[in-house]
Design a protein around this motif. Structure first.
Motif, PDB file in Angstrom:
ATOM      1  N   ALA A   1       0.815  -1.217   0.000  1.00 26.85           N
ATOM      2  CA  ALA A   1       0.000   0.000   0.000  1.00 26.85           C
ATOM      3  C   ALA A   1       0.851   1.272   0.000  1.00 26.85           C
ATOM      4  N   GLY A   2       2.162   1.120   0.116  1.00 23.30           N
ATOM      5  CA  GLY A   2       3.040   2.286   0.106  1.00 23.30           C
ATOM      6  C   GLY A   2       3.082   3.039   1.412  1.00 23.30           C
ATOM      7  N   TYR A   3       2.713   2.379   2.505  1.00 19.44           N
ATOM      8  CA  TYR A   3       2.706   3.049   3.807  1.00 19.44           C
ATOM      9  C   TYR A   3       4.133   3.312   4.281  1.00 19.44           C
ATOM     10  N   LYS A   4       4.388   4.510   4.799  1.00 22.61           N
ATOM     11  CA  LYS A   4       5.746   4.915   5.178  1.00 22.61           C
ATOM     12  C   LYS A   4       5.929   5.166   6.676  1.00 22.61           C
ATOM     13  N   GLY A   5       4.873   5.030   7.457  1.00 22.39           N
ATOM     14  CA  GLY A   5       4.998   5.307   8.886  1.00 22.39           C
ATOM     15  C   GLY A   5       5.416   4.095   9.701  1.00 22.39           C
ATOM     16  N   ASP A   6       5.188   4.163  11.008  1.00 22.18           N
ATOM     17  CA  ASP A   6       5.550   3.083  11.927  1.00 22.18           C
ATOM     18  C   ASP A   6       4.347   2.417  12.596  1.00 22.18           C
ATOM     19  N   ALA A   7       3.143   2.933  12.355  1.00 18.10           N
ATOM     20  CA  ALA A   7       1.958   2.405  13.047  1.00 18.10           C
ATOM     21  C   ALA A   7       1.704   0.941  12.712  1.00 18.10           C
ATOM     22  N   HIS A   8       2.173   0.496  11.551  1.00 15.49           N
ATOM     23  CA  HIS A   8       1.912  -0.893  11.170  1.00 15.49           C
ATOM     24  C   HIS A   8       2.608  -1.887  12.101  1.00 15.49           C
ATOM     25  N   ILE A   9       3.694  -1.485  12.742  1.00 20.29           N
ATOM     26  CA  ILE A   9       4.366  -2.358  13.705  1.00 20.29           C
ATOM     27  C   ILE A   9       3.461  -2.565  14.927  1.00 20.29           C
ATOM     28  N   GLU A  10       2.936  -1.468  15.436  1.00 26.72           N
ATOM     29  CA  GLU A  10       2.023  -1.524  16.580  1.00 26.72           C
ATOM     30  C   GLU A  10       0.789  -2.359  16.243  1.00 26.72           C
ATOM     31  N   ILE A  11       0.216  -2.114  15.077  1.00 25.81           N
ATOM     32  CA  ILE A  11      -1.009  -2.815  14.692  1.00 25.81           C
ATOM     33  C   ILE A  11      -0.742  -4.298  14.466  1.00 25.81           C
ATOM     34  N   ALA A  12       0.419  -4.625  13.907  1.00 23.62           N
ATOM     35  CA  ALA A  12       0.773  -6.035  13.724  1.00 23.62           C
ATOM     36  C   ALA A  12       0.829  -6.753  15.072  1.00 23.62           C
ATOM     37  N   GLY A  13       1.381  -6.083  16.089  1.00 25.57           N
ATOM     38  CA  GLY A  13       1.416  -6.652  17.430  1.00 25.57           C
ATOM     39  C   GLY A  13       0.017  -6.821  18.005  1.00 25.57           C
ATOM     40  N   ILE A  14      -0.839  -5.848  17.757  1.00 26.76           N
ATOM     41  CA  ILE A  14      -2.232  -5.923  18.220  1.00 26.76           C
ATOM     42  C   ILE A  14      -2.946  -7.107  17.573  1.00 26.76           C
ATOM     43  N   ILE A  15      -2.758  -7.272  16.276  1.00 30.33           N
ATOM     44  CA  ILE A  15      -3.412  -8.363  15.545  1.00 30.33           C
ATOM     45  C   ILE A  15      -2.959  -9.713  16.072  1.00 30.33           C
ATOM     46  N   GLU A  16      -1.655  -9.880  16.288  1.00 30.78           N
ATOM     47  CA  GLU A  16      -1.162 -11.160  16.808  1.00 30.78           C
ATOM     48  C   GLU A  16      -1.646 -11.406  18.236  1.00 30.78           C
TER      49      GLU A  16
ATOM     50  N   LEU B   1      -9.666 -12.510  10.741  1.00 33.15           N
ATOM     51  CA  LEU B   1      -8.565 -11.702  11.275  1.00 33.15           C
ATOM     52  C   LEU B   1      -7.482 -11.482  10.236  1.00 33.15           C
ATOM     53  N   ILE B   2      -7.214 -12.477   9.400  1.00 33.93           N
ATOM     54  CA  ILE B   2      -6.227 -12.289   8.328  1.00 33.93           C
ATOM     55  C   ILE B   2      -6.739 -11.262   7.328  1.00 33.93           C
ATOM     56  N   SER B   3      -8.020 -11.332   7.010  1.00 33.56           N
ATOM     57  CA  SER B   3      -8.615 -10.340   6.120  1.00 33.56           C
ATOM     58  C   SER B   3      -8.514  -8.945   6.724  1.00 33.56           C
ATOM     59  N   ALA B   4      -8.772  -8.839   8.025  1.00 34.32           N
ATOM     60  CA  ALA B   4      -8.674  -7.548   8.704  1.00 34.32           C
ATOM     61  C   ALA B   4      -7.245  -7.018   8.674  1.00 34.32           C
ATOM     62  N   ALA B   5      -6.269  -7.900   8.867  1.00 32.45           N
ATOM     63  CA  ALA B   5      -4.863  -7.489   8.823  1.00 32.45           C
ATOM     64  C   ALA B   5      -4.520  -6.856   7.481  1.00 32.45           C
ATOM     65  N   CYS B   6      -5.034  -7.447   6.410  1.00 30.37           N
ATOM     66  CA  CYS B   6      -4.779  -6.916   5.064  1.00 30.37           C
ATOM     67  C   CYS B   6      -5.538  -5.615   4.824  1.00 30.37           C
ATOM     68  N   ARG B   7      -6.788  -5.580   5.237  1.00 28.75           N
ATOM     69  CA  ARG B   7      -7.618  -4.385   5.012  1.00 28.75           C
ATOM     70  C   ARG B   7      -7.074  -3.177   5.771  1.00 28.75           C
ATOM     71  N   ILE B   8      -6.643  -3.393   7.012  1.00 32.79           N
ATOM     72  CA  ILE B   8      -6.126  -2.270   7.808  1.00 32.79           C
ATOM     73  C   ILE B   8      -4.865  -1.700   7.181  1.00 32.79           C
ATOM     74  N   ALA B   9      -4.039  -2.560   6.593  1.00 30.37           N
ATOM     75  CA  ALA B   9      -2.853  -2.066   5.889  1.00 30.37           C
ATOM     76  C   ALA B   9      -3.256  -1.178   4.716  1.00 30.37           C
ATOM     77  N   ALA B  10      -4.314  -1.575   4.013  1.00 33.78           N
ATOM     78  CA  ALA B  10      -4.810  -0.750   2.900  1.00 33.78           C
ATOM     79  C   ALA B  10      -5.303   0.598   3.409  1.00 33.78           C
ATOM     80  N   ILE B  11      -5.955   0.601   4.576  1.00 39.27           N
ATOM     81  CA  ILE B  11      -6.437   1.848   5.172  1.00 39.27           C
ATOM     82  C   ILE B  11      -5.260   2.743   5.536  1.00 39.27           C
ATOM     83  N   LEU B  12      -4.238   2.164   6.154  1.00 39.86           N
ATOM     84  CA  LEU B  12      -3.042   2.945   6.519  1.00 39.86           C
ATOM     85  C   LEU B  12      -2.397   3.579   5.293  1.00 39.86           C
ATOM     86  N   GLY B  13      -2.358   2.811   4.200  1.00 41.10           N
ATOM     87  CA  GLY B  13      -1.707   3.304   2.991  1.00 41.10           C
ATOM     88  C   GLY B  13      -2.579   4.184   2.120  1.00 41.10           C
ATOM     89  N   GLY B  14      -3.826   4.380   2.517  1.00 46.10           N
ATOM     90  CA  GLY B  14      -4.719   5.247   1.747  1.00 46.10           C
ATOM     91  C   GLY B  14      -5.071   4.696   0.379  1.00 46.10           C
TER      92      GLY B  14
END
Length: 335
Positions: A71-86, A186-199
């Motif tokens: 998705a081209g996301y450049k921030g760090d929030a995906h690390i936090e969210i990945a931990g939340i998902i797991e 949950l796997i679908s949510a993990a992918c969708r949230i990444a798309a949201i982060l990347g706009g």
């Protein structure tokens, strides 16, 4: 933070290549998971340490990290969210083991068999609530909506499965509904949230969510097939554990559809009352006779191709190749 890309995107990756690409990020995710277990009640971090040391491929965080790159996301929030998902996934496993009265997971005693059901169900509750609290801190309503929907569906899936325990009249649609909720959501949510982060666009977001759902379903189908194939040392649980628990999964569904009338009556009797070695051996014999394992894998293989086709909307990239590699692995790991 950017990922390492040691391979050109046109070179086919395997799963180890993908993990090597994301090793640094997954180490950061591991720290986030342990942070979510921090508490003044010492049993919570103790159980957290026990669980995280038990292994597990961290596939749900990996899906999220790769999709964030796609998705081209450049921030760090995906690390936090990945931990939340797991952490949400881990909480669901704690509860599942209690519901299933499981004694082993990944070759080790389950947390509930070590600390007892009362303690572990509360630790699972804590982990769910703490993970969602961390998600709220992201201050993104859409992310919270997606996570809340996924966790709700996971619980619904568990209840649907309990309702169908020992029911030989369960349909394939019932089965797909259960595993879509328990594993795919949950796997679908993990992918969708990444798309949201990347706009990403709505179409791209939907495509990633569909990829995650279909791949998640295949992962569960493969697990269900392995239950009739693997030895305990390979799978971390004994052969035909699902059958012993009364869970009617894809190989058995196919068998009940194609077997002769007398054989179906025999299978239903085994499901209803005879979880002896003799009954299980008979089911295995019939699965082999009707090639139920092969037919189940064939169905899962078609779904893998559907999942991969969802990515056609995206240009070629290392992240896309990584997702394709995971899709292939979702089924190939049984070999």
């Amino acid at each position: 933070m950017t990922s390492k890309y040691p391979l050109p995107y046109h070179q086919k990756m395997n799963l180890q290549d993908v993990f090597d690409l994301y090793d640094d990020k997954l180490r950061l995710v591991e720290k986030k998971i342990m942070e979510l277990f921090r508490n003044k009640a010492p049993v919570i971090p103790l159980i957290g340490s026990y669980i995280t040391s038990s292994g597990g491929k961290r596939l749900r965080p990996l899906f999220h990290l790769i999709c964030a790159d796609l998705a081209g996301y450049k921030g760090d929030a995906h690390i936090e969210i990945a931990g939340i998902i797991e952490s949400i996934h881990t909480a669901s496993l704690l509860h599942d083991d209690i519901v299933d009265m499981a004694e082993m997971r990944r070759g080790k005693p389950t947390a509930n068999s070590v600390w007892g059901n009362q303690v572990v169900v509360l630790v699972g509750d804590f982990l769910y609530s703490n993970a969602l609290k961390a998600a709220v801190a992201q201050k993104n309503q859409r992310i919270m909506e997606v996570l809340s929907e996924a966790t709700t569906r996971m619980t619904e899936g568990e209840l649907l499965q309990l309702n169908k325990i020992g029911d030989p009249d369960i349909t394939e649609n019932d089965y797909i509904e259960i595993i879509s909720a328990k594993t795919g959501a949950l796997i679908s949510a993990a992918c969708r949230i990444a798309a949201i982060l990347g706009g990403l666009s709505r179409d791209e977001e939907v495509a990633l969510a569909a990829f995650g759902m279909k791949t998640g379903i295949v992962f569960q189908m493969a697990d269900d097939v392995l239950d009739y194939m693997a030895e305990e040392g390979e799978l971390g649980k004994k052969l035909c554990k699902d059958l012993e628990e009364g869970k009617i999964t894809l190989p058995l569904l196919y068998l009940l559809r194609v077997a002769g009338a007398d054989e179906i009556a025999e299978i239903k009797k085994i499901i209803g009352e005879n979880f002896t070695g003799e009954g299980i051996e008979r089911v295995l014999e019939l699965l082999k006779k009707y090639r139920s394992i092969e037919e189940s894998l064939k169905k899962a293989g078609l779904l893998v191709e559907e999942a991969k086709s969802e990515l056609k909307i995206f240009d070629d990239s290392p992240a896309k190749e990584a997702l394709l590699a995971i899709a292939d692995y979702s089924l190939a790991r049984e070999k």
